[in-house]
Design a protein around this motif. Structure first.
Motif, PDB file in Angstrom:
ATOM      1  N   HIS A  88     -63.603  72.882  99.606  1.00 54.89           N
ATOM      2  CA  HIS A  88     -62.679  73.264  98.535  1.00 54.89           C
ATOM      3  C   HIS A  88     -62.997  72.533  97.228  1.00 54.89           C
ATOM      4  N   GLN A  90     -65.517  72.744  94.707  1.00 59.10           N
ATOM      5  CA  GLN A  90     -66.566  73.719  94.405  1.00 59.10           C
ATOM      6  C   GLN A  90     -67.891  73.052  94.052  1.00 59.10           C
ATOM      7  N   LYS A  91     -67.811  72.035  93.229  1.00 56.76           N
ATOM      8  CA  LYS A  91     -69.002  71.273  92.856  1.00 56.76           C
ATOM      9  C   LYS A  91     -68.705  69.786  92.989  1.00 56.76           C
ATOM     10  N   ASP A 136     -73.441  71.938  95.699  1.00 53.98           N
ATOM     11  CA  ASP A 136     -72.685  73.193  95.612  1.00 53.98           C
ATOM     12  C   ASP A 136     -71.757  73.248  96.816  1.00 53.98           C
ATOM     13  N   LYS A 179     -62.793  71.708  91.342  1.00 52.71           N
ATOM     14  CA  LYS A 179     -62.259  72.652  92.312  1.00 52.71           C
ATOM     15  C   LYS A 179     -61.524  73.759  91.587  1.00 52.71           C
ATOM     16  N   LYS A 180     -61.222  74.827  92.304  1.00 48.41           N
ATOM     17  CA  LYS A 180     -60.569  75.981  91.694  1.00 48.41           C
ATOM     18  C   LYS A 180     -59.220  75.588  91.125  1.00 48.41           C
ATOM     19  N   SER A 221     -68.935  74.908  97.277  1.00 49.11           N
ATOM     20  CA  SER A 221     -68.400  76.225  97.636  1.00 49.11           C
ATOM     21  C   SER A 221     -69.326  76.961  98.596  1.00 49.11           C
TER      22      SER A 221
END
Length: 497
Positions: free
Chosen positions: A440, A442-443, A433, A496-497, A435
Protein backbone atom coordinates in the motif's frame (compact mmCIF):
# COMPACT_ATOMS: atom_id res chain seq x y z
CA UNK A 1 19.22 -15.89 30.36
CA UNK A 2 22.48 -16.39 32.27
CA UNK A 3 23.19 -12.74 33.15
CA UNK A 4 22.52 -11.70 36.73
CA UNK A 5 20.35 -8.85 35.45
CA UNK A 6 18.15 -11.02 33.20
CA UNK A 7 15.47 -11.48 35.86
CA UNK A 8 15.22 -15.11 34.78
CA UNK A 9 15.15 -17.77 37.48
CA UNK A 10 16.31 -20.81 35.51
CA UNK A 11 19.47 -19.23 34.14
CA UNK A 12 21.24 -21.04 31.33
CA UNK A 13 18.48 -23.64 31.03
CA UNK A 14 15.78 -24.63 28.56
CA UNK A 15 13.27 -23.65 31.23
CA UNK A 16 14.80 -20.17 31.48
CA UNK A 17 13.99 -19.40 27.85
CA UNK A 18 10.39 -20.44 28.49
CA UNK A 19 9.83 -18.01 31.38
CA UNK A 20 7.39 -15.11 30.99
CA UNK A 21 7.22 -11.82 32.83
CA UNK A 22 10.99 -11.45 33.29
CA UNK A 23 12.52 -7.96 33.57
CA UNK A 24 15.87 -6.26 34.03
CA UNK A 25 16.64 -4.03 37.02
CA UNK A 26 14.89 -1.07 35.38
CA UNK A 27 11.72 -3.03 34.65
CA UNK A 28 12.25 -3.61 30.92
CA UNK A 29 11.32 -7.00 29.47
CA UNK A 30 13.97 -9.67 29.00
CA UNK A 31 14.14 -13.18 27.56
CA UNK A 32 11.06 -14.51 25.82
CA UNK A 33 8.95 -11.39 26.47
CA UNK A 34 11.70 -9.23 24.96
CA UNK A 35 11.89 -11.35 21.81
CA UNK A 36 8.14 -11.25 21.36
CA UNK A 37 8.09 -7.47 21.84
CA UNK A 38 10.93 -6.98 19.36
CA UNK A 39 8.79 -8.55 16.65
CA UNK A 40 11.12 -11.17 15.20
CA UNK A 41 9.65 -14.35 13.76
CA UNK A 42 12.32 -17.05 14.26
CA UNK A 43 14.75 -17.72 17.10
CA UNK A 44 18.00 -19.39 16.04
CA UNK A 45 19.54 -21.29 18.95
CA UNK A 46 23.15 -22.43 18.91
CA UNK A 47 23.64 -26.23 19.08
CA UNK A 48 21.49 -27.99 21.66
CA UNK A 49 22.19 -31.57 20.64
CA UNK A 50 24.54 -33.45 22.99
CA UNK A 51 28.09 -32.13 22.56
CA UNK A 52 31.43 -33.23 23.97
CA UNK A 53 33.00 -30.37 25.88
CA UNK A 54 30.45 -29.81 28.67
CA UNK A 55 30.02 -32.74 31.05
CA UNK A 56 26.54 -32.43 32.55
CA UNK A 57 27.51 -34.89 35.28
CA UNK A 58 29.90 -32.29 36.71
CA UNK A 59 27.79 -29.11 37.09
CA UNK A 60 30.00 -27.90 39.93
CA UNK A 61 32.93 -27.42 37.50
CA UNK A 62 32.90 -24.20 35.42
CA UNK A 63 32.35 -25.29 31.82
CA UNK A 64 31.36 -23.35 28.74
CA UNK A 65 31.22 -24.03 25.00
CA UNK A 66 29.00 -22.97 22.12
CA UNK A 67 28.47 -26.65 21.27
CA UNK A 68 29.95 -27.13 17.80
CA UNK A 69 31.44 -30.42 19.04
CA UNK A 70 28.96 -33.16 18.09
CA UNK A 71 28.73 -36.34 20.12
CA UNK A 72 25.12 -37.62 20.15
CA UNK A 73 23.27 -35.90 17.33
CA UNK A 74 19.78 -37.00 18.32
CA UNK A 75 19.89 -36.31 22.06
CA UNK A 76 19.25 -32.90 23.68
CA UNK A 77 22.25 -31.41 25.51
CA UNK A 78 21.93 -32.24 29.20
CA UNK A 79 23.69 -29.20 30.66
CA UNK A 80 20.71 -27.04 29.64
CA UNK A 81 18.31 -29.23 31.65
CA UNK A 82 17.52 -28.78 35.32
CA UNK A 83 18.91 -32.27 35.96
CA UNK A 84 21.55 -33.27 33.46
CA UNK A 85 21.72 -36.80 34.82
CA UNK A 86 18.05 -37.42 34.13
CA UNK A 87 17.29 -38.21 30.49
CA UNK A 88 13.62 -37.43 30.92
CA UNK A 89 14.40 -33.95 32.21
CA UNK A 90 16.28 -32.79 29.12
CA UNK A 91 13.63 -34.16 26.77
CA UNK A 92 10.66 -32.71 28.65
CA UNK A 93 12.20 -29.29 29.26
CA UNK A 94 13.34 -28.85 25.66
CA UNK A 95 9.86 -29.71 24.45
CA UNK A 96 8.35 -27.27 26.94
CA UNK A 97 10.70 -24.55 25.72
CA UNK A 98 9.72 -25.12 22.09
CA UNK A 99 6.04 -25.12 23.07
CA UNK A 100 6.50 -21.82 24.95
CA UNK A 101 8.05 -20.22 21.87
CA UNK A 102 5.27 -21.52 19.64
CA UNK A 103 2.62 -20.28 22.07
CA UNK A 104 4.09 -16.80 21.69
CA UNK A 105 4.21 -16.84 17.91
CA UNK A 106 7.93 -17.61 17.60
CA UNK A 107 9.54 -20.33 15.51
CA UNK A 108 12.60 -22.29 16.65
CA UNK A 109 15.64 -22.80 14.41
CA UNK A 110 18.17 -25.44 15.44
CA UNK A 111 21.86 -25.04 14.66
CA UNK A 112 23.09 -28.41 13.34
CA UNK A 113 26.67 -29.57 12.81
CA UNK A 114 26.75 -32.63 10.55
CA UNK A 115 29.95 -31.50 8.80
CA UNK A 116 32.30 -33.04 11.39
CA UNK A 117 32.37 -34.96 14.64
CA UNK A 118 34.57 -34.74 17.67
CA UNK A 119 36.93 -37.61 18.61
CA UNK A 120 37.51 -38.54 14.93
CA UNK A 121 39.08 -42.01 15.13
CA UNK A 122 37.19 -42.80 18.34
CA UNK A 123 33.91 -41.27 17.24
CA UNK A 124 30.75 -43.37 17.18
CA UNK A 125 30.73 -43.23 13.37
CA UNK A 126 34.28 -44.52 13.14
CA UNK A 127 33.65 -47.24 15.70
CA UNK A 128 30.66 -48.39 13.65
CA UNK A 129 32.38 -48.55 10.24
CA UNK A 130 35.99 -47.31 10.38
CA UNK A 131 36.63 -44.63 7.77
CA UNK A 132 33.29 -44.90 5.97
CA UNK A 133 31.56 -41.79 7.32
CA UNK A 134 34.50 -39.45 6.62
CA UNK A 135 36.35 -38.14 3.61
CA UNK A 136 40.06 -38.76 3.22
CA UNK A 137 43.00 -37.24 1.40
CA UNK A 138 44.88 -39.11 -1.32
CA UNK A 139 47.37 -40.38 1.25
CA UNK A 140 44.59 -41.90 3.37
CA UNK A 141 44.46 -39.29 6.14
CA UNK A 142 41.26 -37.68 7.38
CA UNK A 143 40.55 -34.63 5.23
CA UNK A 144 39.81 -31.46 7.16
CA UNK A 145 37.66 -28.90 5.38
CA UNK A 146 36.14 -28.03 8.77
CA UNK A 147 39.39 -27.23 10.63
CA UNK A 148 38.10 -29.60 13.34
CA UNK A 149 40.14 -32.65 12.41
CA UNK A 150 37.76 -34.34 9.95
CA UNK A 151 34.89 -33.83 7.54
CA UNK A 152 31.94 -36.15 7.06
CA UNK A 153 31.10 -37.69 3.70
CA UNK A 154 27.48 -36.63 3.18
CA UNK A 155 27.52 -38.05 -0.35
CA UNK A 156 27.82 -41.61 0.96
CA UNK A 157 24.46 -43.39 1.30
CA UNK A 158 24.57 -44.15 5.01
CA UNK A 159 25.82 -40.68 6.02
CA UNK A 160 23.14 -39.14 3.81
CA UNK A 161 20.55 -41.43 5.41
CA UNK A 162 21.75 -40.51 8.89
CA UNK A 163 21.50 -36.76 8.23
CA UNK A 164 18.02 -37.06 6.76
CA UNK A 165 16.64 -39.29 9.51
CA UNK A 166 18.20 -37.11 12.21
CA UNK A 167 16.62 -33.95 10.82
CA UNK A 168 13.25 -35.64 10.38
CA UNK A 169 13.44 -36.82 13.98
CA UNK A 170 13.98 -33.30 15.34
CA UNK A 171 11.04 -31.99 13.33
CA UNK A 172 8.65 -34.81 14.19
CA UNK A 173 9.60 -35.29 17.83
CA UNK A 174 10.50 -31.74 18.92
CA UNK A 175 8.58 -29.67 16.31
CA UNK A 176 11.65 -27.73 15.20
CA UNK A 177 10.78 -25.08 12.57
CA UNK A 178 14.10 -24.64 10.81
CA UNK A 179 17.76 -25.58 10.61
CA UNK A 180 20.98 -23.63 10.22
CA UNK A 181 23.70 -25.83 8.71
CA UNK A 182 27.17 -25.18 10.05
CA UNK A 183 29.80 -25.12 7.27
CA UNK A 184 27.19 -26.22 4.77
CA UNK A 185 29.78 -25.87 2.02
CA UNK A 186 31.21 -29.21 3.19
CA UNK A 187 27.97 -31.04 2.33
CA UNK A 188 27.07 -32.22 -1.15
CA UNK A 189 24.26 -30.49 -3.02
CA UNK A 190 22.35 -33.71 -3.72
CA UNK A 191 22.04 -34.48 -0.01
CA UNK A 192 21.02 -30.93 0.86
CA UNK A 193 18.28 -30.92 -1.77
CA UNK A 194 17.03 -34.34 -0.65
CA UNK A 195 16.86 -33.02 2.91
CA UNK A 196 14.91 -29.95 1.76
CA UNK A 197 12.37 -32.00 -0.22
CA UNK A 198 11.74 -34.52 2.54
CA UNK A 199 11.47 -31.95 5.32
CA UNK A 200 8.99 -29.87 3.33
CA UNK A 201 6.76 -32.90 2.92
CA UNK A 202 6.02 -32.75 6.64
CA UNK A 203 6.59 -29.01 7.27
CA UNK A 204 6.13 -26.97 4.06
CA UNK A 205 7.21 -23.66 5.61
CA UNK A 206 10.41 -24.92 7.22
CA UNK A 207 13.32 -22.44 7.13
CA UNK A 208 16.64 -23.83 5.89
CA UNK A 209 19.91 -21.93 5.62
CA UNK A 210 23.61 -22.38 6.16
CA UNK A 211 27.17 -21.24 5.72
CA UNK A 212 28.10 -21.51 2.05
CA UNK A 213 31.78 -21.96 2.77
CA UNK A 214 34.31 -24.28 4.40
CA UNK A 215 37.25 -23.77 6.76
CA UNK A 216 39.74 -25.60 4.53
CA UNK A 217 40.20 -27.62 1.35
CA UNK A 218 38.02 -30.65 0.67
CA UNK A 219 38.78 -33.58 -1.67
CA UNK A 220 35.13 -33.66 -2.78
CA UNK A 221 34.60 -31.63 -6.01
CA UNK A 222 33.54 -28.09 -5.19
CA UNK A 223 30.96 -27.91 -7.97
CA UNK A 224 29.05 -30.65 -6.15
CA UNK A 225 29.15 -28.98 -2.76
CA UNK A 226 26.71 -26.47 -1.24
CA UNK A 227 29.04 -23.50 -1.57
CA UNK A 228 27.71 -19.97 -1.82
CA UNK A 229 28.65 -19.61 -5.48
CA UNK A 230 26.50 -22.67 -6.28
CA UNK A 231 23.54 -21.55 -4.19
CA UNK A 232 21.43 -21.38 -7.34
CA UNK A 233 21.57 -25.19 -7.40
CA UNK A 234 19.97 -25.45 -3.96
CA UNK A 235 16.26 -26.04 -3.41
CA UNK A 236 15.24 -22.94 -1.42
CA UNK A 237 18.12 -23.25 1.04
CA UNK A 238 19.54 -19.83 1.86
CA UNK A 239 23.21 -18.90 2.29
CA UNK A 240 24.81 -16.17 4.39
CA UNK A 241 25.98 -13.11 2.45
CA UNK A 242 29.53 -12.33 3.53
CA UNK A 243 29.55 -9.86 0.61
CA UNK A 244 27.00 -7.69 2.41
CA UNK A 245 28.40 -8.34 5.89
CA UNK A 246 31.94 -7.26 5.05
CA UNK A 247 30.76 -4.62 2.59
CA UNK A 248 28.97 -2.90 5.47
CA UNK A 249 31.57 -3.16 8.22
CA UNK A 250 34.86 -4.36 6.69
CA UNK A 251 36.43 -7.81 6.57
CA UNK A 252 35.87 -9.91 9.68
CA UNK A 253 39.46 -11.11 9.30
CA UNK A 254 41.01 -7.63 9.08
CA UNK A 255 40.09 -6.09 12.39
CA UNK A 256 41.07 -2.54 11.50
CA UNK A 257 39.34 -2.49 8.12
CA UNK A 258 36.20 -0.40 7.87
CA UNK A 259 33.26 -0.70 5.52
CA UNK A 260 30.48 1.32 3.93
CA UNK A 261 28.73 2.24 7.18
CA UNK A 262 31.98 3.67 8.55
CA UNK A 263 33.08 5.73 5.59
CA UNK A 264 34.57 3.38 3.00
CA UNK A 265 32.97 4.56 -0.23
CA UNK A 266 34.46 1.80 -2.41
CA UNK A 267 32.30 -0.76 -0.62
CA UNK A 268 29.07 0.80 -1.87
CA UNK A 269 28.71 -1.69 -4.74
CA UNK A 270 28.97 -4.63 -2.34
CA UNK A 271 26.13 -3.11 -0.32
CA UNK A 272 24.06 -2.54 -3.47
CA UNK A 273 24.62 -6.22 -4.31
CA UNK A 274 23.41 -7.07 -0.81
CA UNK A 275 20.35 -4.84 -1.14
CA UNK A 276 19.19 -6.97 -4.10
CA UNK A 277 20.07 -10.11 -2.09
CA UNK A 278 22.67 -11.53 -4.44
CA UNK A 279 20.25 -11.56 -7.39
CA UNK A 280 20.97 -10.38 -10.91
CA UNK A 281 20.22 -6.68 -11.26
CA UNK A 282 20.97 -4.47 -14.29
CA UNK A 283 22.42 -1.65 -12.17
CA UNK A 284 24.89 -3.70 -10.09
CA UNK A 285 28.49 -3.65 -11.30
CA UNK A 286 29.67 -7.09 -10.21
CA UNK A 287 33.31 -6.31 -10.94
CA UNK A 288 33.22 -3.92 -7.96
CA UNK A 289 31.67 -6.36 -5.49
CA UNK A 290 34.14 -7.43 -2.82
CA UNK A 291 33.86 -11.23 -3.15
CA UNK A 292 31.22 -12.50 -5.57
CA UNK A 293 31.66 -11.38 -9.17
CA UNK A 294 28.32 -12.71 -10.33
CA UNK A 295 24.86 -13.41 -8.87
CA UNK A 296 24.63 -16.68 -6.98
CA UNK A 297 20.98 -17.18 -5.95
CA UNK A 298 17.87 -17.99 -7.93
CA UNK A 299 15.64 -15.80 -5.78
CA UNK A 300 16.11 -13.23 -2.97
CA UNK A 301 14.89 -15.74 -0.38
CA UNK A 302 18.14 -17.62 -1.01
CA UNK A 303 20.19 -14.98 0.81
CA UNK A 304 20.67 -14.33 4.53
CA UNK A 305 21.39 -10.62 4.99
CA UNK A 306 23.32 -9.84 8.17
CA UNK A 307 25.92 -7.63 9.83
CA UNK A 308 27.13 -9.97 12.58
CA UNK A 309 26.53 -13.31 14.28
CA UNK A 310 28.14 -15.37 17.05
CA UNK A 311 31.36 -15.76 15.03
CA UNK A 312 34.03 -13.02 14.84
CA UNK A 313 33.63 -9.61 16.45
CA UNK A 314 30.12 -8.40 17.17
CA UNK A 315 29.18 -5.26 15.27
CA UNK A 316 29.86 -2.80 18.11
CA UNK A 317 33.30 -4.26 18.81
CA UNK A 318 34.18 -4.28 15.10
CA UNK A 319 33.22 -0.62 14.74
CA UNK A 320 35.23 0.26 17.85
CA UNK A 321 38.33 -1.43 16.42
CA UNK A 322 38.01 -0.08 12.89
CA UNK A 323 37.08 3.57 13.49
CA UNK A 324 39.84 5.25 15.52
CA UNK A 325 39.31 8.99 15.72
CA UNK A 326 35.53 8.70 15.84
CA UNK A 327 33.41 9.07 18.94
CA UNK A 328 31.00 6.54 20.39
CA UNK A 329 28.22 8.87 19.27
CA UNK A 330 29.48 8.51 15.69
CA UNK A 331 29.66 4.73 16.07
CA UNK A 332 26.07 4.60 17.29
CA UNK A 333 24.97 6.20 14.02
CA UNK A 334 27.14 3.80 11.99
CA UNK A 335 25.58 0.94 13.94
CA UNK A 336 22.04 2.18 13.30
CA UNK A 337 22.88 2.58 9.62
CA UNK A 338 23.94 -1.08 9.49
CA UNK A 339 20.66 -2.13 11.15
CA UNK A 340 18.78 0.01 8.65
CA UNK A 341 20.55 -1.64 5.72
CA UNK A 342 19.90 -5.17 6.97
CA UNK A 343 16.22 -4.57 7.67
CA UNK A 344 15.38 -2.71 4.45
CA UNK A 345 17.28 -5.00 2.04
CA UNK A 346 15.81 -7.93 0.16
CA UNK A 347 16.49 -11.45 1.37
CA UNK A 348 16.09 -12.89 4.85
CA UNK A 349 17.34 -10.52 7.58
CA UNK A 350 19.32 -12.08 10.43
CA UNK A 351 20.05 -10.32 13.73
CA UNK A 352 22.53 -11.45 16.36
CA UNK A 353 20.91 -11.57 19.81
CA UNK A 354 21.54 -8.31 21.63
CA UNK A 355 22.46 -6.39 18.50
CA UNK A 356 19.23 -4.45 19.02
CA UNK A 357 20.85 -2.67 21.98
CA UNK A 358 24.59 -2.57 21.10
CA UNK A 359 25.75 -5.89 22.51
CA UNK A 360 29.48 -6.14 23.16
CA UNK A 361 31.77 -9.09 23.85
CA UNK A 362 34.45 -6.78 25.23
CA UNK A 363 36.56 -7.15 22.11
CA UNK A 364 36.67 -10.97 22.12
CA UNK A 365 36.76 -12.19 18.52
CA UNK A 366 36.14 -15.90 19.10
CA UNK A 367 34.20 -16.45 22.31
CA UNK A 368 33.28 -20.12 21.77
CA UNK A 369 34.77 -21.10 25.14
CA UNK A 370 35.17 -17.69 26.79
CA UNK A 371 32.49 -18.21 29.41
CA UNK A 372 29.53 -16.21 30.62
CA UNK A 373 31.50 -13.07 31.48
CA UNK A 374 31.98 -12.51 27.72
CA UNK A 375 29.01 -14.27 26.15
CA UNK A 376 26.19 -13.30 28.51
CA UNK A 377 23.73 -10.71 27.21
CA UNK A 378 23.91 -7.65 29.47
CA UNK A 379 20.28 -6.61 29.86
CA UNK A 380 21.25 -3.22 31.31
CA UNK A 381 22.28 -2.30 27.75
CA UNK A 382 18.60 -2.41 26.80
CA UNK A 383 18.01 0.46 29.21
CA UNK A 384 21.16 2.34 28.26
CA UNK A 385 20.50 2.02 24.52
CA UNK A 386 16.72 2.16 24.50
CA UNK A 387 16.76 4.38 21.41
CA UNK A 388 18.57 1.69 19.40
CA UNK A 389 16.08 -0.92 20.56
CA UNK A 390 13.13 1.30 19.60
CA UNK A 391 14.69 2.00 16.20
CA UNK A 392 15.32 -1.69 15.51
CA UNK A 393 11.81 -2.61 16.62
CA UNK A 394 10.32 0.00 14.29
CA UNK A 395 12.40 -1.25 11.35
CA UNK A 396 11.15 -4.78 11.99
CA UNK A 397 7.56 -3.53 12.17
CA UNK A 398 7.94 -1.68 8.88
CA UNK A 399 9.48 -4.69 7.17
CA UNK A 400 6.75 -7.06 8.33
CA UNK A 401 4.06 -4.58 7.21
CA UNK A 402 5.42 -4.03 3.69
CA UNK A 403 5.95 -6.77 1.11
CA UNK A 404 8.09 -4.38 -0.94
CA UNK A 405 10.98 -5.22 1.40
CA UNK A 406 10.27 -8.95 1.08
CA UNK A 407 10.10 -9.74 -2.63
CA UNK A 408 9.99 -13.44 -3.45
CA UNK A 409 11.23 -13.57 -7.04
CA UNK A 410 14.42 -12.35 -8.74
CA UNK A 411 12.32 -10.93 -11.58
CA UNK A 412 10.57 -8.65 -9.09
CA UNK A 413 13.88 -7.43 -7.69
CA UNK A 414 15.29 -6.63 -11.11
CA UNK A 415 12.14 -4.90 -12.33
CA UNK A 416 10.95 -2.98 -9.27
CA UNK A 417 14.11 -1.68 -7.56
CA UNK A 418 15.86 1.25 -9.22
CA UNK A 419 19.07 2.72 -7.86
CA UNK A 420 19.41 6.49 -8.09
CA UNK A 421 22.50 7.34 -10.11
CA UNK A 422 24.62 10.46 -9.73
CA UNK A 423 24.51 10.70 -5.93
CA UNK A 424 27.59 11.89 -4.01
CA UNK A 425 30.26 9.29 -3.20
CA UNK A 426 29.33 7.24 -0.15
CA UNK A 427 25.61 7.69 -0.70
CA UNK A 428 23.28 4.93 -1.89
CA UNK A 429 19.71 5.70 -2.87
CA UNK A 430 17.06 3.56 -4.49
CA UNK A 431 13.33 3.53 -5.22
CA UNK A 432 11.04 0.51 -4.85
CA UNK A 433 7.83 0.25 -6.88
CA UNK A 434 5.67 -0.95 -4.02
CA UNK A 435 2.42 -0.99 -5.96
CA UNK A 436 3.88 -3.62 -8.31
CA UNK A 437 4.27 -6.10 -5.44
CA UNK A 438 0.99 -5.39 -3.66
CA UNK A 439 2.27 -2.87 -1.11
CA UNK A 440 0.00 0.00 0.00
CA UNK A 441 3.08 2.22 -0.09
CA UNK A 442 3.05 2.90 -3.83
CA UNK A 443 6.64 4.08 -3.92
CA UNK A 444 9.41 3.74 -1.38
CA UNK A 445 12.71 5.57 -1.40
CA UNK A 446 15.68 4.56 0.73
CA UNK A 447 18.77 6.71 1.29
CA UNK A 448 21.90 5.35 2.97
CA UNK A 449 24.63 7.84 3.81
CA UNK A 450 27.90 6.09 4.63
CA UNK A 451 30.16 9.12 5.05
CA UNK A 452 30.76 11.77 7.70
CA UNK A 453 29.15 14.53 5.61
CA UNK A 454 25.55 15.75 5.60
CA UNK A 455 23.94 15.55 2.18
CA UNK A 456 21.20 17.83 0.84
CA UNK A 457 19.10 16.00 -1.73
CA UNK A 458 16.36 17.29 -4.00
CA UNK A 459 12.99 15.56 -3.86
CA UNK A 460 11.98 17.23 -7.15
CA UNK A 461 8.92 18.80 -5.51
CA UNK A 462 7.36 15.37 -5.04
CA UNK A 463 5.48 14.80 -1.79
CA UNK A 464 6.98 12.09 0.41
CA UNK A 465 6.38 11.03 3.98
CA UNK A 466 9.15 9.80 6.23
CA UNK A 467 9.00 6.39 7.88
CA UNK A 468 12.63 6.64 9.03
CA UNK A 469 14.59 9.89 8.97
CA UNK A 470 18.26 9.97 9.90
CA UNK A 471 18.17 6.76 11.97
CA UNK A 472 15.01 7.74 13.85
CA UNK A 473 11.34 6.90 13.35
CA UNK A 474 10.10 9.56 10.92
CA UNK A 475 6.58 9.96 12.35
CA UNK A 476 5.18 10.23 8.80
CA UNK A 477 6.39 13.82 8.42
CA UNK A 478 5.63 15.39 5.03
CA UNK A 479 8.59 16.35 2.80
CA UNK A 480 8.43 17.79 -0.70
CA UNK A 481 11.43 19.98 -1.49
CA UNK A 482 14.86 19.12 -0.10
CA UNK A 483 15.95 16.30 2.18
CA UNK A 484 18.87 16.75 4.56
CA UNK A 485 20.55 13.41 5.24
CA UNK A 486 22.87 13.35 8.24
CA UNK A 487 26.21 11.46 8.37
CA UNK A 488 26.05 7.68 8.76
CA UNK A 489 22.25 7.44 8.56
CA UNK A 490 19.38 5.58 6.96
CA UNK A 491 16.26 7.37 5.71
CA UNK A 492 13.10 5.68 4.37
CA UNK A 493 10.43 7.71 2.57
CA UNK A 494 7.15 6.60 1.04
CA UNK A 495 4.22 7.68 -1.08
CA UNK A 496 0.77 6.15 -0.94
CA UNK A 497 -2.61 6.74 -2.54
Amino acid sequence: SIATNSGIRNKGKYAGLAERGTKNHQGLSTGLDHLKDLGVTHIHLLPFFDFVSVDEKKPEIPQYNWGYEPLNYNVPEGSYASNGSDGVSRIRELKEMVMAFHSNGLNVVMDVVYNHTMLTEDSYFNQLVPGYYYRHTKDGKFSNATACGNETASERPMMRKFMLESLLYWVKEYHIDGFRFDLMGVHDIETMNLVARELRKIKPGILLYGEGWTAGESPFPEENRALKKFAYKLDDIAVFSDDMRDGMKGSVFLHGENGFVSGRVDRAESVRFGIVAGCRHPQVDYSKVNYSKEPYVRHPTGTITYADCHDNHVLWDKLTLSTPGYTDADRREMYKLALGIVLTSQGIPFLHAGTEFLRTKKGNENSYNAGDSINAIDWELKTKNSDVFAYCKELIRIRKSHPAFRMQRREQVAAHIRFIEGLPAGMIGYTIDGSAVGDHWQKIRVYLNGVNISQSLSLDNQAWRSAIHNNKPGKDALMNTNLLVSPFTCTVLYQKK
